[in-house]
Enzyme design. Structure first.
Site, PDB file in Angstrom:
ATOM      1  N   ASP A 116      -3.448 -18.209  -0.863  1.00 28.67           N
ATOM      2  CA  ASP A 116      -4.493 -18.756  -1.741  1.00 28.67           C
ATOM      3  C   ASP A 116      -5.252 -19.864  -1.021  1.00 28.67           C
ATOM      4  O   ASP A 116      -6.480 -19.934  -1.048  1.00 28.67           O
ATOM      5  CB  ASP A 116      -3.915 -19.214  -3.097  1.00 28.67           C
ATOM      6  CG  ASP A 116      -2.650 -20.053  -2.976  1.00 28.67           C
ATOM      7  OD1 ASP A 116      -2.108 -20.180  -1.857  1.00 28.67           O
ATOM      8  OD2 ASP A 116      -2.204 -20.598  -4.006  1.00 28.67           O
TER       9      ASP A 116
ATOM     10  N   ASP B 127     -12.557  -9.325   3.323  1.00 22.79           N
ATOM     11  CA  ASP B 127     -13.783  -9.286   2.516  1.00 22.79           C
ATOM     12  C   ASP B 127     -14.265 -10.700   2.224  1.00 22.79           C
ATOM     13  O   ASP B 127     -15.469 -10.981   2.262  1.00 22.79           O
ATOM     14  CB  ASP B 127     -13.552  -8.549   1.186  1.00 22.79           C
ATOM     15  CG  ASP B 127     -13.780  -7.045   1.291  1.00 22.79           C
ATOM     16  OD1 ASP B 127     -13.498  -6.477   2.360  1.00 22.79           O
ATOM     17  OD2 ASP B 127     -14.239  -6.438   0.289  1.00 22.79           O
TER      18      ASP B 127
ATOM     19  N   TYR C 281       0.827  -1.217   0.000  1.00 25.97           N
ATOM     20  CA  TYR C 281       0.000   0.000   0.000  1.00 25.97           C
ATOM     21  C   TYR C 281       0.858   1.263   0.000  1.00 25.97           C
ATOM     22  O   TYR C 281       0.433   2.305  -0.486  1.00 25.97           O
ATOM     23  CB  TYR C 281      -0.909   0.028   1.232  1.00 25.97           C
ATOM     24  CG  TYR C 281      -2.239  -0.663   1.049  1.00 25.97           C
ATOM     25  CD1 TYR C 281      -2.306  -1.953   0.550  1.00 25.97           C
ATOM     26  CD2 TYR C 281      -3.423  -0.022   1.396  1.00 25.97           C
ATOM     27  CE1 TYR C 281      -3.523  -2.591   0.398  1.00 25.97           C
ATOM     28  CE2 TYR C 281      -4.641  -0.653   1.245  1.00 25.97           C
ATOM     29  CZ  TYR C 281      -4.696  -1.935   0.752  1.00 25.97           C
ATOM     30  OH  TYR C 281      -5.898  -2.558   0.613  1.00 25.97           O
TER      31      TYR C 281
ATOM     32  N   ASP D 111      -6.555  -7.249   3.589  1.00 24.54           N
ATOM     33  CA  ASP D 111      -7.657  -6.542   2.938  1.00 24.54           C
ATOM     34  C   ASP D 111      -8.539  -7.536   2.193  1.00 24.54           C
ATOM     35  O   ASP D 111      -9.770  -7.544   2.337  1.00 24.54           O
ATOM     36  CB  ASP D 111      -7.096  -5.499   1.972  1.00 24.54           C
ATOM     37  CG  ASP D 111      -8.187  -4.766   1.216  1.00 24.54           C
ATOM     38  OD1 ASP D 111      -9.160  -4.336   1.868  1.00 24.54           O
ATOM     39  OD2 ASP D 111      -8.080  -4.633  -0.016  1.00 24.54           O
TER      40      ASP D 111
ATOM     41  N   LYS E 180       2.777 -15.660   1.262  1.00 22.08           N
ATOM     42  CA  LYS E 180       2.950 -16.277  -0.058  1.00 22.08           C
ATOM     43  C   LYS E 180       4.424 -16.641  -0.206  1.00 22.08           C
ATOM     44  O   LYS E 180       5.129 -16.196  -1.127  1.00 22.08           O
ATOM     45  CB  LYS E 180       2.471 -15.295  -1.149  1.00 22.08           C
ATOM     46  CG  LYS E 180       2.381 -15.874  -2.546  1.00 22.08           C
ATOM     47  CD  LYS E 180       1.278 -16.913  -2.735  1.00 22.08           C
ATOM     48  CE  LYS E 180       1.325 -17.512  -4.127  1.00 22.08           C
ATOM     49  NZ  LYS E 180       0.406 -18.669  -4.288  1.00 22.08           N
TER      50      LYS E 180
HETATM   51  C1  IPM Z   1     -10.524  -1.457   3.791  1.00 21.49           C
HETATM   52  C2  IPM Z   1     -10.685  -0.698   2.515  1.00 21.49           C
HETATM   53  C3  IPM Z   1      -9.491   0.220   2.317  1.00 21.49           C
HETATM   54  C4  IPM Z   1      -8.248  -0.638   2.266  1.00 21.49           C
HETATM   55  C5  IPM Z   1      -9.576   1.099   1.078  1.00 21.49           C
HETATM   56  C6  IPM Z   1     -10.801   1.952   1.097  1.00 21.49           C
HETATM   57  C7  IPM Z   1      -8.325   1.918   0.907  1.00 21.49           C
HETATM   58  O1  IPM Z   1     -10.865  -1.569   1.449  1.00 21.49           O
HETATM   59  O2  IPM Z   1     -10.389  -0.815   4.853  1.00 21.49           O
HETATM   60  O3  IPM Z   1     -10.543  -2.683   3.755  1.00 21.49           O
HETATM   61  O4  IPM Z   1      -7.922  -1.214   1.218  1.00 21.49           O
HETATM   62  O5  IPM Z   1      -7.576  -0.728   3.288  1.00 21.49           O
HETATM   63 MN    MN Z   2     -11.052  -3.655   2.040  1.00 14.08          MN
END
Ligand code: IPM
Ligand code: MN
Length: 364
Positions: free
Chosen positions: A222, A250, A142, A246, A190
């Site tokens: 993975d 999700d 990042y 990240d 990884k």
């Molecule tokens: C999260 C979001 C952020 C990230 C974005 C909005 C920059 O996806 O907090 O998971 O990637 O950290």
């Molecule tokens: Mn995110």
């Protein structure tokens, strides 16, 4: 009895709707305990940029530095999509995390019994899920330099780099939390491809002896992406780098049926930062149906980690669990089509009121 000094950064999209729900619950909890909430609101992201401010205005940063905790809604707006990435609202969030130095991002994924019916994963698999993802938030790809995009030549580059110190400090947070939980740490990397992951793995390994009550394993990212949804019960604490965390968080949200219920804490810096895991959700912003649970869960994490109000945090969690168990939900949580007739979804304000009512009844 204390003053809880909060900088509130509602931001963009559904951010203002969910932060006001989170604050409402914070006020109720604080009042019950005789504490005072001192909250000031500040712009971040597009919310400031449309008035000519920077993505992270200097005054907002100063307010965050002098608060005990920051509650952030979301950052990002489609109107900014035509801007180059470095000028977009999201820079405000990335800068804030870095300026505050919050390197330890805690993302709990807990599937309470009331959430099971909304899960994208089979009930027998998702039930009882209780995973804590510890994501490195201050470095990695990042922030790595050099980075760039040369559209004319058609070339773009980013840098993934960690040093031992950065890996050690996040690993110690994860080991410490695992020791307080079920004593299992899965470090995700990884290492079959990336040198950075090999340093990650050996550094984590070198700390393991300091935490004799924690069983440590390593897993490739993975494989972890699959295991999280097919065998979530094998995980306690997952330790991983910024980008992997990240993505995995999700993915793990499939267990909870939506990103909506998940909150996060970003610790280790000058001021602790709390934000829901979901983003600004421009498609539903302003329609009053955003799920406030991510912000409410973030407030729970704040009570626990910044203010040490653990009993209050547990009570808030219990209120949320009871609200969900009663069948209340926002539309992002949708039961399987063959489920027994569900209650109709609620709007943000009514759903928050339902959580508040449970909280109040628990306090009695
Ligand atoms: C999260 C979001 C952020 C990230 C974005 C909005 C920059 O996806 O907090 O998971 O990637 O950290
Ligand atoms: Mn995110």
């Amino acid at each position: 009895m204390a003053d809880l000094r909060i900088a509130v950064l509602p931001g963009d999209g559904v951010g203002p709707e969910v932060t006001s729900a989170g604050l409402e619950l914070l006020h109720v909890i604080a009042r019950d305990g005789g504490h005072r909430v001192v909250a000031g609101e500040h712009p971040i992201g597009w919310a400031g940029m449309r008035d000519g401010l920077e993505p992270l205005p200097a005054r907002t940063l100063a307010a965050c530095r002098s608060a005990d905790a920051v509650l952030l809604g979301a950052v990002g707006d489609p109107s900014a999509d035509r801007l180059p990435p470095v000028e977009r609202p999201v820079q405000g969030l990335l800068q804030l995390r870095q300026e505050l130095g919050c390197y330890a991002n805690l993302r709990p994924v807990r599937v309470s019994s009331g959430l099971v019916r909304y899960s994208a994963v089979r009930p027998d698999i998702c039930r009882g899920t209780d995973i804590l993802i510890v994501r490195e938030l201050g470095g990695g790809i990042y922030y790595g330099e050099p980075r760039g995009l040369d559209e004319d030549v058609g070339r773009a580059w980013n840098t993934l780099e960690y040093d031992t110190g950065e890996i050690e400090r996040i690993a110690r947070v994860a080991f410490g939390l695992a020791a307080e939980r079920r004593g299992q740490l899965t470090s995700v990397d990884k290492a079959n491809v990336l040198e950075v992951s090999r340093l990650w793995r050996s550094t984590v390994e070198s700390l393991a002896d300091d935490y004799p009550s924690v069983a440590t394993e390593h897993m490739l990212v993975d494989r972890a992406a699959l295991e999280v949804v097919v065998r979530p019960d094998r995980f306690d604490v997952i330790l991983t780098a910024n980008l992997f965390g990240d993505i995995l968080s999700d993915g793990a949200a499939a267990l909870a049926g939506s990103l909506g219920p998940l909150g996060s804490a970003s610790l280790g810096g000058e001021t602790d930062l709390y934000e829901p895991v979901h983003g600004s959700a421009p498609d539903i912003a302003g329609s009053g149906v955003a799920n406030p649970l991510g912000a409410i869960a973030s407030v729970g994490l704040m009570l626990e980690h910044t203010f040490g109000l653990t009993a209050e945090a547990r009570r808030l969690e219990a209120a949320v669990d009871r609200t969900l168990a009663a069948g209340h939900r926002t539309p992002d949580l949708s039961p399987a089509s063959d489920a027994p007739t569900p209650l109709p979804p609620m709007d943000t304000v009514s759903f928050t009121a339902a959580v508040t009512a449970e909280l109040t009844s628990l306090a009695r």
